[in-house]
Enzyme design. Structure first.
Site, mmCIF file in Angstrom:
data_model
loop_
_atom_site.group_PDB
_atom_site.id
_atom_site.type_symbol
_atom_site.label_atom_id
_atom_site.label_comp_id
_atom_site.label_asym_id
_atom_site.label_seq_id
_atom_site.Cartn_x
_atom_site.Cartn_y
_atom_site.Cartn_z
ATOM 1 N N ASP A 387 0.858 -1.180 0.000
ATOM 2 C CA ASP A 387 0.000 0.000 0.000
ATOM 3 C C ASP A 387 0.895 1.231 0.000
ATOM 4 O O ASP A 387 1.571 1.519 0.997
ATOM 5 C CB ASP A 387 -0.892 -0.031 1.241
ATOM 6 C CG ASP A 387 -1.902 1.108 1.300
ATOM 7 O OD1 ASP A 387 -1.732 2.087 0.545
ATOM 8 O OD2 ASP A 387 -2.842 1.017 2.123
ATOM 9 N N HIS A 388 0.883 1.965 -1.104
ATOM 10 C CA HIS A 388 1.817 3.086 -1.256
ATOM 11 C C HIS A 388 1.467 4.270 -0.351
ATOM 12 O O HIS A 388 2.250 5.214 -0.225
ATOM 13 C CB HIS A 388 1.855 3.544 -2.718
ATOM 14 C CG HIS A 388 3.200 4.029 -3.153
ATOM 15 N ND1 HIS A 388 4.111 4.591 -2.301
ATOM 16 C CD2 HIS A 388 3.801 4.033 -4.375
ATOM 17 C CE1 HIS A 388 5.199 4.918 -2.959
ATOM 18 N NE2 HIS A 388 5.049 4.586 -4.223
#
Length: 416
Positions: A387-388
Site C-alpha cells: 500500500d503506497h
C-alpha cells in the site's frame, strides 16, 4: 413459552451468512445445544445450537437464503404451543356495529372496499401501517412483496428493495433469454454466494482503497533446498511435513522486525498508522470454495517444526471449512504461496487492512555464474504488493532484500 431465535453474532466483522442445511424440521423436538442449522459465513461454516429444549414451531429461512445477524430464523415453543400470526395493534380494525331488527340480527352489507379486502384474504400480509403507507406512496401493491421479517412480515427494506426492481429505465432492459444460455451459446448461471461473494467484496474494497504497487525479485535458495532435503526425513519421523513455507515465514518475520511499516495497518477514519508489535502471519490457503487465510499467531515465537505442524493443521481445517473463527482473525501480514500450485510470479491483492502481502513462486533451476563456472542454481521468485499510502519503494525494497538475505543464508533462519 414461545422463543424467537435470531441469527447470533458469531464473530468479529460477520454481518450475514448463508443457510447451508437445516438439521431440524417443523414439529420436531429439539434439545438444548443440539445443532439446529449450519450457516456458511465469509470465514467458515458455523453450526448453530438450540438455545433450549422444545418444539420447532416455524423455520423462517430457507436453505440457500442469506440471513443477517439479528434476523429471526426459527421459532421454538413447548408442546401444545400454537403459532398464530399476530398483527400490530395499529392493524387491528375496530368491529363495525351491527343492526338489530325484530326478526333478528342484520349485518351491514360490506362496502366495495371491504369486498375487495375479503377477496384478498388469502393474500393478506403482515406489515405495520407506516410500511403499508410507504408501499402505497410508491404505487406498489404490498401483496406482491415477499416479506423477510418475522412470520413473513413485510419490512420497509423489503418495500424499497422491491421498488428498485421496478423503476429501472426501459433502456436498461435487455431481451429476455433462457437462463441456461446467452446470445452466444450455453452458459451455467452460478449464484455469487457464500465465501465467493465475500471474497469479491473484499478484493474490490482492497484494490479501490489501497493504491497497490508491486515489486519483484529472486532468491537463490540452493543452500536452503539442500538443508531442507537433509532434515525433512527427520521431521517426517515426528509426523511433520517440513515445507519451504516454514522457512519463508521465519525469513519474513525477521524482515518485518527490520521494517515495521510493513507489519502495519492504516486506520482511514482516524488517519493513524498502527505499527503492530506482534507477528501474526496469515497464509492464503486454496480451497474448493476460494481462498481462506488462516493466521499463525506469534509466529516469531515458534520454531520451524512447530510452524510446519500448525500449517498442516490449519490447512486441513480450512479446506474442510471446520476452522475456528479465532484462527482467521488478527493477522498482521499475509503470505500467498502460489508457487505450491505451479505459479512463478504474481501480483497478489493486499489482505486489507494490512498494508502488504508477499507472493512466493515455485523454485526453478536456472543457470548462473559461480566462481567463473556456469552452474545450476535453485531460484525462488518473490513478489511484494504494498500500500503506497504507508510504504514507500525504499522500504519495500529493503524488506524484500531482507527476506532474500535470510532465504539465501538459511543459517540465519536457524538462529531466529
Amino acid at each position: 413459552m414461545i422463543t424467537e431465535f435470531k441469527f447470533p453474532d458469531v464473530g468479529e466483522g460477520i454481518a450475514e451468512g448463508e443457510i447451508i442445511r437445516w438439521h431440524v424440521k417443523e414439529g420436531e423436538l429439539v434439545k438444548a445445544d443440539q445443532t439446529m442449522v449450519e450457516v456458511e459465513t465469509d470465514k467458515a461454516n458455523v453450526e448453530i445450537p438450540s438455545p433450549r429444549n422444545g418444539v420447532v414451531l416455524k423455520l423462517l429461512a430457507r436453505e440457500g437464503e442469506i440471513i443477517n445477524v439479528g434476523q429471526v430464523i426459527i421459532i421454538i415453543g413447548d408442546k401444545g404451543d400454537r403459532l398464530e400470526p399476530v398483527l400490530a395493534k395499529e392493524e387491528i380494525e375496530e368491529e363495525k356495529p351491527v343492526s338489530v331488527g325484530v326478526v333478528g340480527v342484520l349485518e351491514e352489507a360490506p362496502d366495495e372496499e371491504e369486498a375487495k379486502e375479503e377477496e384478498k384474504a388469502e393474500k393478506r400480509v403482515l406489515a405495520i401501517p407506516s410500511v403499508r403507507a410507504l408501499a402505497k406512496k410508491l404505487g406498489i401493491e404490498i401483496t406482491q412483496i415477499k416479506g423477510t421479517g418475522p412470520l413473513g412480515r413485510v419490512t420497509e427494506k423489503d418495500v424499497r428493495k422491491f421498488a428498485e426492481t421496478i423503476k429501472k429505465p426501459k433502456e436498461e432492459l435487455v431481451p429476455e433469454v433462457a437462463p441456461e444460455k446467452d446470445f452466444y451459446g450455453p452458459v451455467e448461471a452460478v449464484p455469487l454466494r457464500g465465501m465467493r461473494r465475500t471474497i469479491a467484496k473484499k478484493m474490490v474494497k482492497s484494490i479501490y482503497t489501497a493504491p497497490h504497487v508491486a515489486m519483484m525479485d529472486e532468491a537463490n535458495v540452493t543452500e536452503l533446498v539442500r538443508i531442507r532435503e537433509k532434515v525433512k526425513e527427520a521431521a517426517a519421523r515426528k509426523g511433520v511435513n517440513l515445507t519451504y513455507l516454514s522457512f519463508i515465514i521465519k525469513a519474513t518475520v525477521a524482515a518485518l522486525k527490520e521494517y515495521p511499516y510493513i507489519n502495519a495497518s492504516l486506520d482511514d477514519e482516524k488517519e493513524i498508522i498502527n505499527l503492530k508489535k506482534y507477528y501474526n502471519v496469515g497464509i492464503a490457503v486454496d480451497t474448493p470454495e476460494g481462498l481462506i487465510v488462516p493466521v499463525i499467531k506469534a509466529a516469531d515465537q515458534k520454531g520451524l517444526l512447530e510452524l510446519a505442524r500448525i500449517l498442516q493443521e490449519l490447512k486441513v481445517k480450512a479446506r474442510s471449512r471446520k476452522i475456528d473463527l479465532i484462527d482467521l482473525k488478527g493477522g498482521s501480514f499475509t503470505i500467498s504461496d502460489y508457487g505450491a500450485l505451479g505459479g512463478i510470479y504474481g501480483t497478489p491483492i493486499i489482505n486489507y487492512p494490512e498494508v502488504a502481502i508477499l507472493g512466493v513462486g515455485k523454485i526453478q533451476d536456472k543457470l548462473a555464474m559461480k566462481e567463473g563456472e556456469i552452474v545450476t542454481q535453485k531460484i525462488m521468485a518473490l513478489s511484494l504488493s504494498f500500500d503506497h499510502r504507508v510504504v514507500d519503494g525504499g522500504q519495500a525494497a529493503g524488506f524484500l532484500n531482507a527476506v532474500i538475505q535470510h532465504l539465501e543464508a538459511p543459517e540465519l533462519i536457524l538462529l531466529e
